[in-house]
Each structure stands twice: as C-alpha cells, then as structure tokens.
Scaffold this active site. Structure first.
Site, PDB file in Angstrom:
ATOM      1  N   HIS A  93      -7.397  41.425 -16.541  1.00  0.00           N
ATOM      2  CA  HIS A  93      -6.500  41.843 -15.466  1.00  0.00           C
ATOM      3  C   HIS A  93      -6.745  40.921 -14.283  1.00  0.00           C
ATOM      4  O   HIS A  93      -7.759  41.047 -13.596  1.00  0.00           O
ATOM      5  CB  HIS A  93      -6.765  43.304 -15.090  1.00  0.00           C
ATOM      6  CG  HIS A  93      -5.667  43.920 -14.297  1.00  0.00           C
ATOM      7  ND1 HIS A  93      -5.804  45.109 -13.608  1.00  0.00           N
ATOM      8  CD2 HIS A  93      -4.389  43.521 -14.083  1.00  0.00           C
ATOM      9  CE1 HIS A  93      -4.672  45.406 -13.015  1.00  0.00           C
ATOM     10  NE2 HIS A  93      -3.806  44.455 -13.283  1.00  0.00           N
ATOM     11  N   HIS A 113       0.085  49.777 -21.892  1.00  0.00           N
ATOM     12  CA  HIS A 113      -0.032  48.964 -20.680  1.00  0.00           C
ATOM     13  C   HIS A 113      -1.450  48.411 -20.576  1.00  0.00           C
ATOM     14  O   HIS A 113      -2.422  49.127 -20.797  1.00  0.00           O
ATOM     15  CB  HIS A 113       0.283  49.833 -19.452  1.00  0.00           C
ATOM     16  CG  HIS A 113       0.033  49.138 -18.144  1.00  0.00           C
ATOM     17  ND1 HIS A 113      -0.958  49.515 -17.265  1.00  0.00           N
ATOM     18  CD2 HIS A 113       0.658  48.086 -17.566  1.00  0.00           C
ATOM     19  CE1 HIS A 113      -0.927  48.735 -16.196  1.00  0.00           C
ATOM     20  NE2 HIS A 113       0.035  47.852 -16.358  1.00  0.00           N
TER      21      HIS A 113
END
EC number: 3.1.4.11
Length: 807
Positions: free
Chosen positions: A350, A305
C-alpha cells in the site's frame, strides 16, 4: 468418539506416533522460533502442546478447526527461513476463517510427513461426517471434558460442571432428577451410553414434538399422506411433495420397518428438520444453478480491496496469504498495487504507508497456483500500476511467463468487441484490469472514429490556474464544420489531455532513453491520466477491462465502450445513487464498475455492499481480512451458485432501459410480507470459553437488507442462563418492496445489562435462496466458520397481497 476414529487411532501408524508426541519448532515470525512438544490427544480430535513432554499441556487446536495441511514449500514464512530449516521438514496448519496459520518445523522429513499425513487424514474424516456423526463426536468431547478423573464414568458433580460447559444453568434438583433417570444401573454415575440419554433429556425438543403431533393422527408417527400434508402446508413444497416425502422417509427414518411402510417416526422427523433438507438455505442454490452465458456486466462479482493486506491500511502486513484467503472465499477480483522495487523487481504494497512489501512475481505465483481451486470462473486482476517503464516491462514478462495459458492475452475468437464475454466463455482465464494505451480495435473505420473523439477531447484550454471550471460538455458543431475541420485537426500538434498537463515535464524527464521518440510523442503515450509512463508490453495485456476515469453517466454512455470500467469510492458511489439512481442502474447494465472503501478506513473496516448492489454495481471491493456484518452480507450473497464468485443480477438490473431506482422503487408486483417466527436455539456456544461458570442470556436479532425502504431489523427478548435450548417463540413481520434484492441476517447475541450485547453467531442469506416453513439456521462465527451444532429454529413464510400497516 465415532467407531471409525477409534479404529484409526488403534491401527494407523501415523496417528499412533502422533499420540506419542513430537518435539517441533513453532514459527511465528522470522525471529520467533521456539521448540514445543506437540501431541494428538486420545480423542483423536484435539492437538495439545507444551514446552516439554512432562510440562502441563494446553490445547492448541481442534481438528474441526482445520481446513487443510500445506507443505513447507507453500509457506511464505518458511520460505524466508530456508537457510535455517529445509522446507521439506516444515508444514503449515491452515485454519478455517481468519485464524492465523500455524507454521511448524519437524526434526526430520519423515516426522513432518507423519504429521502431515495424519492431520490431513483426520481433517478429511471430519469433513465427511454427517450430522449424527458430528453430534456423536461432540458428545464424546463433552464427556471427556467432564470426566476429570478419566475413569470413564461421570459423577453428578462432573455432570453439573458439564452443564456449565454446555452453556446452561439448571436448577440442581431438576438436574439431579434427569441424572437419576439416565442412571439405569443405579451406580450413582453415568457411563457413555447413559450420558447420551442424559443429553437427550437435557435437549428434548418439545417444540418439534408439538409440530409433529399437529399432523399425526396417532401422535406416534406420520403416515405418508400426513407427511405430504405437512410438506405442502408448512414447508411450501407444493407439487412435488409426494415424491419428496418418499425420498425424505427413505433418507431419515431410522427404522427399517418404518421405511418399508412409508411412515416417519418422531426421531425421523427430528433428523429431517436437523438435516440439510431442513436447512433454511435452499440446497438447489448451492451448485451452479444460474445462467453463466450472459455478459460479465450482468453479474455481481465477489471482489477484494487491497488483497495483499492481512491487517490495517497503514502499518499492516502484506502477504501472499491475503490472496490465498480471498481466493479460498470465492473471490474473483483481486487487487495488486505495484511499485518499483529493488534489483529491478516490482513489489506490491500500500503505497506511501508503512505496510510491508512482497514481490510481484510471488503474488503471480500464488495466483497461478490458487486462482481456480475454489472456482474455475474468470479471475480479474485489478492492477494499480505505479511502476516506471522498465519495471512495467518486468511486470509484463512475469505476467506472461508465470501465468502462462491462464492469462487472457487476446479477445475470444469469433467474439465481436461490442459484446462482453460471459463467465462461461472465460472459464479458467485470468483477466488484467488496468489502464491501456489504446482501445480494442475492430477495424480501420472504428479506429479513425476513436482518433477523432480523442482529438476533440485533447483540444482543451491552455493551462491556467485562474481559469474557471472547464465545461466538459461537447460543443455543438454542424456536419459541414465537422467535415471541414477533420483534416485540419490531423495537422495540429497533439496536446496533452487536461489530466496530464501538470505532469508532462515530469513524464518526459523520467522517460528512459531506450523509449523511442515516436512513442514518447504518440497520442497513445500522452493519453495517460497519471504520472506513470505506460509500457506497451503491459498495456497489451489489458484486453477487456480498460480502466477509464468517470466524468458523468452521459459522458460514459457517449464516449466509453462496454469493456471500459470506472472505479468509485464508496462516498462517490453513494452520492451518485442518491442523485441519479436510475442512471447508475442503466450504466451498470451496460458496463462494469468497481466500488472501493474510503481511504479513511485505515483500520480496514468495511461499508455495506448492499446499497451498491441495489444499483447493479458488479465489483464491490471488500476488506476481506476484516470480519463484521458487511462481510457477512457479502459472504451471504456469494454462498449461492456453487460459490463461483459470480451471481446473476435481477433482470431489472440487467436492462439498459430499466426504470428501476432503489431510492424510489416501484415494484412490478404488490409488496410482499415476510413472516419470521424465531422459535428456539440449540447448543449456543459461550462468548468467553475461559469462564466455565458463565452462561449466556441469548437473544436473536433479525435484520433485513435491501433497498432503503426494505432495510429494517427486529429482535426478540433475551432468555436468561440458557445456551443449550433457549425458547423465544416470537414472530416478526417485514414488508418487502423489492424482495429480489433482500438479504436476511440472523444474529444471536448475549444480552448484557451493563454494556453492548456480545456476538454469539450469525447467518446471512439472500431472500431468493430462502426455504419457507420450519427450518434450522446453522450459525457461523464472526470469521464465517461453522459453529456446528449451534443453530436456531425458525418458521418463515411469504404472504402476498396482504394489506397491512408497517409493523
């Protein structure tokens, strides 16, 4: 030290120069670059450094901690500093586990080459050592540490200090008696050979001697028949025990005469139990041993992830090193979040956080280089695309140009689209997982059927904030109505699907003028479920793994294809497991799914992957930068099958008609009992190595993970002040309803009366890879690196059809 290291240190020119020492620049960040003096110690196994040659040096790293040496061109940090230092003068020391890399810049290319060659030579040498050579090396390191005045002899005071270094507190009178026994020259100090005898006396394995004598008629040796009897009764080797006994005697009996007579001495018996053949992990499970020709949906897939992050989710650093580390661990699904970057180049980070950014093309270059170094089975690139049209075209260009032949761009020749390809068929290929403008087409008839399905879904109610909850179930329609409405539907103006209604204006507003109106108004364009305009060039690269939203299991079964994949947050997946466990199992037998950590895990912590594996979820994405029990379980599962990153699911999780539900398991067989006896420990490391006088009080926790009914733990009492050879001798019983899904984890901790017990080491393995009998469990650090020679000695066996109360 071993004779081979001694010879190299005396003859190899690179190692000789490294022992003299070199001034090099240690680089931590773009701004932190300091000169340090590096020197290979005389043991050949430790590199020390100081600010100057004459300054007090301190240990930098042990060769056993190093995985490999990388050239400067492969260092992300050194590439940023190329205008300050030529890349040819730099190199990187890459450590096992999660320890940060060490970037160094030498004063010349020649000096850099000397250190790169020399370090790699020593790393390769350590990797090739057998158990006995590793023990010899460890003893040499201990002797060097204890011999403070470096006279090659060890006094009793130095021996007492050594005991503390070895993690054992011993009565002074008893320790002195062992010292005197080893001092055969009666010189009141020990030479290196005498020290070995002192060590053997300290670490005498009485528990193994007792096992040996139980099967030996003369208490001195095991005959071939006696050893076969041991292998059958205790080690559960059964039919092939006679052949195995001969093989093991030939491999581990130190005496040539013993090998000729086919007998095993105590030393040979100990060597066997301490070897890979005496390890709890079944060596048959280490290479590729599973069928790799089944559809992708039939395998657990090692998945990461936010792979680009090497820290937390809010302010952490993004780095290609995250991809290198994940791929090194056998990861076969990496995540790439792309956003518009400066100069027309997409970046990876992110989104909407303070995490740093890296170039998309640098990520691809890293994947091209490292994708198949640890496993040649397919790598899945999970693409989270947030880029505008133009930068998506750039992404598509980079994917095709940088990955080249590695990128899967078309369906496999001769493979029907109603069947997912297997890992074997996709070897050496990188697959893009992402959104797609249209589905894979087989023929014209199927395409028309898909258009009808999409038209039916598109005809939702008008947008109205006050509208009640929409009914997503299809309305009944007679066959005549369906036929009569078909032509009418095709005449209607296509509407946005529900998920796109709110952003249609935004989509049209941001579309570049270069996009033809025919594309802007096409069904494929309007079927996007986000604010991002999908570029056909990028869409075309999604072949088998089309991302689709999840509505319900019924909806997926009726509307999606085997190549469609949905993603679930950990909480959503957990709710589905509790509410519809069996439907989840059947869904995952048919198509792939991905589970990712909650957005609340800003510290990059992990959830337990086991409960999602219980329903057959293939891609359970982990924050691989974060150590802990969850990553231990993940590493434990994927340690098998050659570390390929693919593990075949149990048969009942591959059947689309399966009745299995992990919340209410009904075993095909009677529940089995796993018996685990924790016997002893060996050479356990200190929790805090800076405190020489502290000694651990170890205990062992045995944890079992599987279906909820099988998940439990038990622990031993603690042994005070003994890390070198603690003895427990405690037995636990675990009832297993579904052993095929069970993971066994051994955790050694340092008992504390005042606070939480401190972690010492652990080892996790699948029940399916567990060898029964007397076995050693080789401990790993929190980072998953070896703590050799630290281990615990256990006995395990399975008792079937045993009717007993839950312990």
């Amino acid at each position: 030290m071993t004779s081979q290291i001694q010879d190299l240190l005396a003859t190899d020119q690179d190692l000789l120069l490294m022992q003299e020492g070199t001034m090099m620049r240690k680089v931590r960040t773009k701004s932190w670059k300091k000169l340090r003096y590096f020197r290979l110690q005389n043991d050949g196994m430790t590199v020390w450094h100081g600010s100057q040659p004459e300054s007090m040096p301190k240990p930098t790293f042990s060769i056993s901690d190093v995985e490999r040496i990388r050239k400067g061109q492969d260092s992300e940090l050194l590439r940023y500093l190329v205008e300050e230092f030529p890349l040819e003068q730099g190199f990187t020391v890459v450590f096992h586990g999660r320890r940060p890399n060490l970037d160094l810049v030498a004063n010349s290319v020649e000096e850099a080459q000397i250190w790169m060659r020399g370090l790699q030579l020593l790393v390769d040498l350590v990797a090739s050592m057998d158990h006995q050579e590793q023990m010899d090396q460890m003893l040499n390191e201990w002797f060097q540490q204890a011999d403070r005045n470096q006279d090659g002899r060890m006094s009793f005071r130095e021996a007492q200090r050594l005991l503390l270094l070895m993690n054992v507190e011993m009565d002074e009178e008893y320790a002195f008696s062992l010292f005197q026994e080893a001092d055969v020259t009666q010189s009141d100090d020990l030479g290196s050979e005498e020290f070995v005898q002192f060590y053997k006396a300290l670490t005498k394995r009485t528990e193994i001697e007792e096992i040996f004598e139980d099967f030996s008629s003369d208490k001195q040796k095991l005959t071939l028949l006696e050893f076969v009897d041991f292998l059958r009764k205790e080690q559960k080797e059964k039919d092939h025990a006679p052949d195995l006994a001969l093989e093991l005697i030939d491999r581990y009996e130190p005496s040539e005469n013993g090998r000729l007579l086919h007998v095993l001495s105590k030393d040979g018996f100990l060597k066997y139990l301490c070897s890979k053949d005496g390890n709890i992990f079944n060596s048959d499970c280490l290479p590729i041993y599973q069928d790799m020709t089944q559809p992708l949906s039939h395998y657990y897939i090692n998945s990461s992830h936010n792979t680009y992050l090497v820290g937390d989710q809010l302010c952490g650093q993004s780095s290609v090193e995250g991809y290198i580390r994940a791929l090194k661990r056998g990861c076969r699904c990496v995540e790439v979040d792309t956003w518009d970057g400066p100069d027309g180049e997409p970046v990876v980070y992110h989104g909407h956080t303070l995490t740093s950014r890296i170039l998309f093309k640098d990520v691809l270059a890293t994947l091209a280089q490292y994708a198949f170094q640890s496993s040649d089975y397919p790598l899945i690139l999970s693409l989270e695309n947030h880029c505008t049209w133009e930068q998506q075209r750039t992404m598509a260009h980079h994917l095709t140009e940088i990955l080249g032949e590695q990128l899967l761009r078309n369906t496999l020749e001769g493979l029907l689209v109603d069947s997912m390809p297997s890992p074997e068929q996709l070897r050496g290929k990188i697959l893009v997982k992402g959104k797609k403008l249209r589905t894979i087409e087989v023929d014209k008839e199927e395409e028309e059927e898909e258009e009808e399905e999409e038209l039916e879904k598109d005809e939702g109610p008008d947008l109205d904030p006050a509208s009640p909850e929409l009914d997503t179930q299809p309305q009944p329609e007679t066959q005549g109505q369906a036929a009569g409405n078909k032509k009418e539907r095709k005449k209607k103006v296509m509407k946005c699907p529900m998920s796109c209604l709110l952003i249609c204006g935004h989509v049209m507003a941001q579309a570049p003028s270069s996009i033809p109106e025919s594309i802007l108004l096409s069904k494929q364009f309007l079927l996007l479920s986000s604010t991002t305009i999908m570029c056909p060039d990028l869409s075309a690269l999604v072949v088998y793994l089309r991302t689709v939203p999840f509505c319900s299991f019924t909806h997926s079964k009726e509307n999606y294809h085997i190549y469609d994949i949905s993603s679930f947050s950990e909480s959503k997946a957990k709710n589905l497991i509790k509410e519809a466990g069996n439907e989840f199992v059947q869904h995952n037998a048919r198509q792939l799914c991905r589970v990712y950590p909650s957005g609340l895990r800003t510290d990059s912590s992990n959830f337990n992957p086991q409960e999602h594996w219980n329903v057959g979820c293939q891609m359970v994405a982990m924050n691989m930068q974060t150590a802990g029990s969850a990553m231990d379980i993940c590493d434990g599962l994927f340690r098998q099958n050659g570390g390929s990153g693919y593990v075949l699911k149990p048969e009942f999780l591959r059947d689309t008609q399966s009745s299995f539900n992990p919340e209410r398991p009904i075993s095909l067989y009677k529940a089995q009992i796993l018996v685990v006896q924790v016997i002893s420990g060996q050479q356990l490391p200190k929790v805090d190595k800076t405190k020489e006088t502290t000694v651990v009080d170890p205990l062992v926790k045995v944890e079992l993970y599987g279906v909820p009914e099988d998940t439990k733990e038990q622990e031993t009492s603690h042994v005070e002040n003994n890390g070198i050879n603690p003895y427990w001798g405690e037995t636990f019983y675990f009832r297993l309803q579904v052993p095929e899904l069970a993971m066994l984890r051994f955790v050694v901790k340092d008992y504390s009366r005042k606070s939480r017990n401190n972690f010492i080491g652990q080892y996790t393995l699948p029940w399916t890879c567990m060898k029964q009998g007397y076995r050693h469990v080789s401990l790993l650090s929190r980072d998953g690196t070896s703590l050799n020679p630290a281990s615990i000695f256990v006995y395990t066996c399975m008792q079937e059809d045993l009717d007993m109360d839950e312990p």
